[in-house]
Design a protein around this motif. Sequence first.
Motif, PDB file in Angstrom:
ATOM      1  N   THR A 165       0.394 -25.107   9.742  1.00  0.00           N
ATOM      2  CA  THR A 165      -0.137 -25.190   8.406  1.00  0.00           C
ATOM      3  C   THR A 165      -0.088 -23.600   7.951  1.00  0.00           C
ATOM      4  OG1 THR A 165      -2.549 -24.975   8.850  1.00  0.00           O
ATOM      5  CG2 THR A 165      -1.628 -27.085   8.380  1.00  0.00           C
ATOM      6  N   LEU A 166       0.151 -23.366   6.406  1.00  0.00           N
ATOM      7  CA  LEU A 166       0.271 -22.290   5.828  1.00  0.00           C
ATOM      8  C   LEU A 166      -1.319 -21.654   5.776  1.00  0.00           C
ATOM      9  CD1 LEU A 166       2.483 -23.091   2.813  1.00  0.00           C
ATOM     10  CD2 LEU A 166       2.860 -21.499   4.454  1.00  0.00           C
ATOM     11  N   GLN A 167      -1.434 -20.546   5.990  1.00  0.00           N
ATOM     12  CA  GLN A 167      -2.991 -20.112   6.074  1.00  0.00           C
ATOM     13  C   GLN A 167      -3.229 -19.420   4.684  1.00  0.00           C
ATOM     14  OE1 GLN A 167      -4.026 -21.090   8.807  1.00  0.00           O
ATOM     15  NE2 GLN A 167      -1.885 -21.498   9.660  1.00  0.00           N
ATOM     16  N   TRP A 168      -4.003 -20.101   3.952  1.00  0.00           N
ATOM     17  CA  TRP A 168      -4.324 -19.537   2.551  1.00  0.00           C
ATOM     18  C   TRP A 168      -4.670 -18.048   2.476  1.00  0.00           C
ATOM     19  CZ3 TRP A 168      -9.101 -17.588   1.410  1.00  0.00           C
ATOM     20  CH2 TRP A 168     -10.280 -17.717   2.208  1.00  0.00           C
ATOM     21  N   TRP A 169      -5.715 -17.683   3.464  1.00  0.00           N
ATOM     22  CA  TRP A 169      -6.047 -16.285   3.401  1.00  0.00           C
ATOM     23  C   TRP A 169      -4.843 -15.220   3.361  1.00  0.00           C
ATOM     24  CZ3 TRP A 169      -7.272 -19.871   7.063  1.00  0.00           C
ATOM     25  CH2 TRP A 169      -6.926 -19.516   8.299  1.00  0.00           C
ATOM     26  N   LEU A 170      -3.827 -15.558   4.437  1.00  0.00           N
ATOM     27  CA  LEU A 170      -2.632 -14.717   4.681  1.00  0.00           C
ATOM     28  C   LEU A 170      -1.586 -14.833   3.274  1.00  0.00           C
ATOM     29  CD1 LEU A 170      -1.517 -15.476   8.252  1.00  0.00           C
ATOM     30  CD2 LEU A 170      -2.846 -13.384   7.191  1.00  0.00           C
ATOM     31  N   ILE A 171      -1.644 -15.916   2.648  1.00  0.00           N
ATOM     32  CA  ILE A 171      -0.846 -16.055   1.460  1.00  0.00           C
ATOM     33  C   ILE A 171      -1.340 -15.201   0.183  1.00  0.00           C
ATOM     34  CG2 ILE A 171      -0.215 -17.840  -0.587  1.00  0.00           C
ATOM     35  CD1 ILE A 171      -0.204 -19.973   1.686  1.00  0.00           C
ATOM     36  N   LEU A 172      -2.574 -15.167   0.203  1.00  0.00           N
ATOM     37  CA  LEU A 172      -3.315 -14.286  -0.965  1.00  0.00           C
ATOM     38  C   LEU A 172      -3.188 -12.990  -0.529  1.00  0.00           C
ATOM     39  CD1 LEU A 172      -6.921 -15.998  -1.470  1.00  0.00           C
ATOM     40  CD2 LEU A 172      -4.997 -16.017  -2.863  1.00  0.00           C
ATOM     41  N   CYS A 173      -3.258 -12.316   0.721  1.00  0.00           N
ATOM     42  CA  CYS A 173      -2.721 -11.250   1.252  1.00  0.00           C
ATOM     43  C   CYS A 173      -1.321 -10.733   1.112  1.00  0.00           C
ATOM     44  CB  CYS A 173      -3.301 -10.848   2.775  1.00  0.00           C
ATOM     45  SG  CYS A 173      -4.945 -10.998   2.694  1.00  0.00           S
ATOM     46  N   LEU A 174      -0.578 -11.737   1.297  1.00  0.00           N
ATOM     47  CA  LEU A 174       0.767 -11.668   1.072  1.00  0.00           C
ATOM     48  C   LEU A 174       1.365 -11.348  -0.366  1.00  0.00           C
ATOM     49  CD1 LEU A 174       3.669 -11.557   2.702  1.00  0.00           C
ATOM     50  CD2 LEU A 174       3.909 -14.005   1.984  1.00  0.00           C
ATOM     51  N   ALA A 175       0.620 -12.039  -1.201  1.00  0.00           N
ATOM     52  CA  ALA A 175       0.771 -12.302  -2.690  1.00  0.00           C
ATOM     53  C   ALA A 175       0.534 -10.745  -2.998  1.00  0.00           C
ATOM     54  CB  ALA A 175       0.312 -13.242  -3.573  1.00  0.00           C
ATOM     55  N   THR A 176      -0.643 -10.284  -2.560  1.00  0.00           N
ATOM     56  CA  THR A 176      -1.288  -8.835  -3.231  1.00  0.00           C
ATOM     57  C   THR A 176      -0.524  -8.071  -2.551  1.00  0.00           C
ATOM     58  OG1 THR A 176      -3.575  -9.841  -2.880  1.00  0.00           O
ATOM     59  CG2 THR A 176      -3.388  -7.395  -3.187  1.00  0.00           C
ATOM     60  N   CYS A 177       0.279  -7.905  -1.407  1.00  0.00           N
ATOM     61  CA  CYS A 177       0.988  -6.925  -0.870  1.00  0.00           C
ATOM     62  C   CYS A 177       2.204  -6.662  -1.745  1.00  0.00           C
ATOM     63  CB  CYS A 177       1.326  -6.967   0.693  1.00  0.00           C
ATOM     64  SG  CYS A 177       0.008  -6.754   1.648  1.00  0.00           S
ATOM     65  N   TRP A 178       2.902  -8.025  -2.044  1.00  0.00           N
ATOM     66  CA  TRP A 178       4.075  -7.848  -2.820  1.00  0.00           C
ATOM     67  C   TRP A 178       3.897  -7.325  -4.358  1.00  0.00           C
ATOM     68  CZ3 TRP A 178       8.764  -6.951  -1.420  1.00  0.00           C
ATOM     69  CH2 TRP A 178       9.229  -7.650   0.004  1.00  0.00           C
ATOM     70  N   ALA A 179       2.644  -7.558  -4.949  1.00  0.00           N
ATOM     71  CA  ALA A 179       2.186  -7.205  -6.097  1.00  0.00           C
ATOM     72  C   ALA A 179       2.054  -5.698  -6.208  1.00  0.00           C
ATOM     73  CB  ALA A 179       0.841  -7.888  -6.382  1.00  0.00           C
ATOM     74  N   ILE A 180       1.478  -5.118  -5.049  1.00  0.00           N
ATOM     75  CA  ILE A 180       1.479  -3.694  -4.985  1.00  0.00           C
ATOM     76  C   ILE A 180       2.611  -3.036  -4.897  1.00  0.00           C
ATOM     77  CG2 ILE A 180       0.499  -1.643  -3.553  1.00  0.00           C
ATOM     78  CD1 ILE A 180      -1.880  -3.778  -2.797  1.00  0.00           C
ATOM     79  N   VAL A 181       3.547  -3.672  -4.168  1.00  0.00           N
ATOM     80  CA  VAL A 181       4.864  -3.038  -3.823  1.00  0.00           C
ATOM     81  C   VAL A 181       5.781  -3.245  -5.233  1.00  0.00           C
ATOM     82  CG1 VAL A 181       7.274  -3.660  -2.732  1.00  0.00           C
ATOM     83  CG2 VAL A 181       5.216  -3.586  -1.543  1.00  0.00           C
TER      84      VAL A 181
END
Length: 582
Positions: free
Chosen positions: A160-176
């Motif tokens: 399954t998709l891991q919600w904590w990783l999705i949030l971190c991934l979204a934050t990383c792309w937002a920073i980029v």
Amino acid sequence: DGRPKWDNKFQYILSCIGFAVGLGNVWRFPYLCQIHGGGAFLFIALLFEGIPLLHLELALGQCLRKGSIGAWNTISPYLGGVGVGSWMVSVLVSLYYNTVLTWVMWYFINSFQEPLPWSVCPLNENRTGLNEECYKSTAVNYFWYRKTLNITPDVTESGTLQWWLILCLATCWAIVYLCTIRGIETTGKAIYVTAIFPYLVLTIFLIHGLTLPGATDGLAYLFTPNLNTLKNPQVWLDAATQIFFSLSLAFGGLIAFSSYNPPKNDCEKDAVTVAIVNSVTSLYASIPVFSVLGFKATTGYWDCLDRNIISIINEFDLPEESIMRQNYTAWLTFLNSSYPEKIAGLKLKSCDLQEFLDQSVSGTGLAFIIFTQAIILMPGSQAWAILFFTMLFCLGLSSMFGNIEGVFTPLLELRIIPKSIPKELLSGIICLICFLVALCFTLGSGSYWIDVFDSYAGSLPLLVLAFFEVIGVAYVYKIERFSKDVKWMTGRKPNLYWQITWKFISPLLLLIVFVAFVTLQIQKPPSYAAWNPKYEGFPMKEEKVYPPWVLAICVLLVLLPSVFIPLVALFHLIKQTCGSKD
């Protein structure tokens, strides 16, 4: 010409260094350097492969003032596929890099908890004892494989998709996105922090690491060659490719960066500066890394001795402190000769410092398992964890700037995107699409796919692209013509070293590495190591062979960037043939 420009020369050099100096300098180079006992062969690869290609790319971008696709189309329309391939690699590597940053961010967030979450095993569901998976392995392994990745036991099981990783991934792309919102106009400002801060942290780790017990053992291990490993061709191949990938060649980012330079600029000096700083950084990073690993190995060795000492003292009813670490060997030899059956019945562990030192690994295993395990043992572990993962994030982020620039610049120049669309919107669209594609890496099987991307998308295609880059300049554009361009930009003609490496040594070396890489891949079926708690050898990983459909994806990742080279050339050949008939 309305093209953006760097604020100053230092900003440009820092951006190139930030792009080149990445996560591999911390978690890959020290490992390879240790294998080669100081990295003598790495220096040879740098001299004849890395620096010549780096100079070629910087000179090309500066001379033509275009991104990768535009530059290679200008050299020859038949070489346009090289630019498209570089663009494709930049996209694929951006997905890989930002997923690794996602994991780094998750660890950074958890570094603020006291005690560190990866230092203790949780209770089982019934709360009657420790979690079985954690108990059989270690708390560090459990946090990485279960609490971070929630990994599946097989690549074919998506999970399954891991919600904590999705949030971190979204934050990383937002920073980029925020850092690359207007290309070099914004990355040029951010690079002062992301490129300089890691050196500060490495220096702090260096000073502290050298004071730790066992640091000298770690450094001795680093600079002592293991001659047995030199018989393995894979080791030599790794060393040859490390310098190549460490300098971020053939991604298109360096061509894009140098295209924003004024035409009259000493690109030769720039190439040598970036290459030397990158290599010195790698060596500089190796010292604190192996100081800490030496500390971890020594601590493990002492724990092993202490457990054996306690067992012997209890068995023979000896006074406390009668057996110390210093006289353990003498006592063991004496008791083993006098009471061999009793000693055999204790089933004492074999304590060898060399075995603990041999546990050094590279990649994510070093950052998220070995190094985090060492940090737990250090006084003030929470502060060291925060510093370490902040450093990794900055290293990865500065490399992402170059990758995104390699994607961003060609799209602007190709004029596929209407001029009415602002840069900010284009950057946002690129980051959003990448985020959506990267969601697959947050699945339970995501780390297996990251390994696939690392092994195939960021290896063989770059060798192919670099080979055609140097062949294109040396034999299509012609080395004499290119030398005149360099002389016009720098004020001096490239010397014999540059001309010989561009024309003969670099392409030959790339070809040898390519053939060796393919040969080794054919000899051994591609496999992966699965984390399977039900495996009989657990906590050892289970070695599995990739199923056919995964192998097909591996082949696709290799071919996707490379196939544009013959396709674009064939397209222009057909176009020219049809045009001549008309």
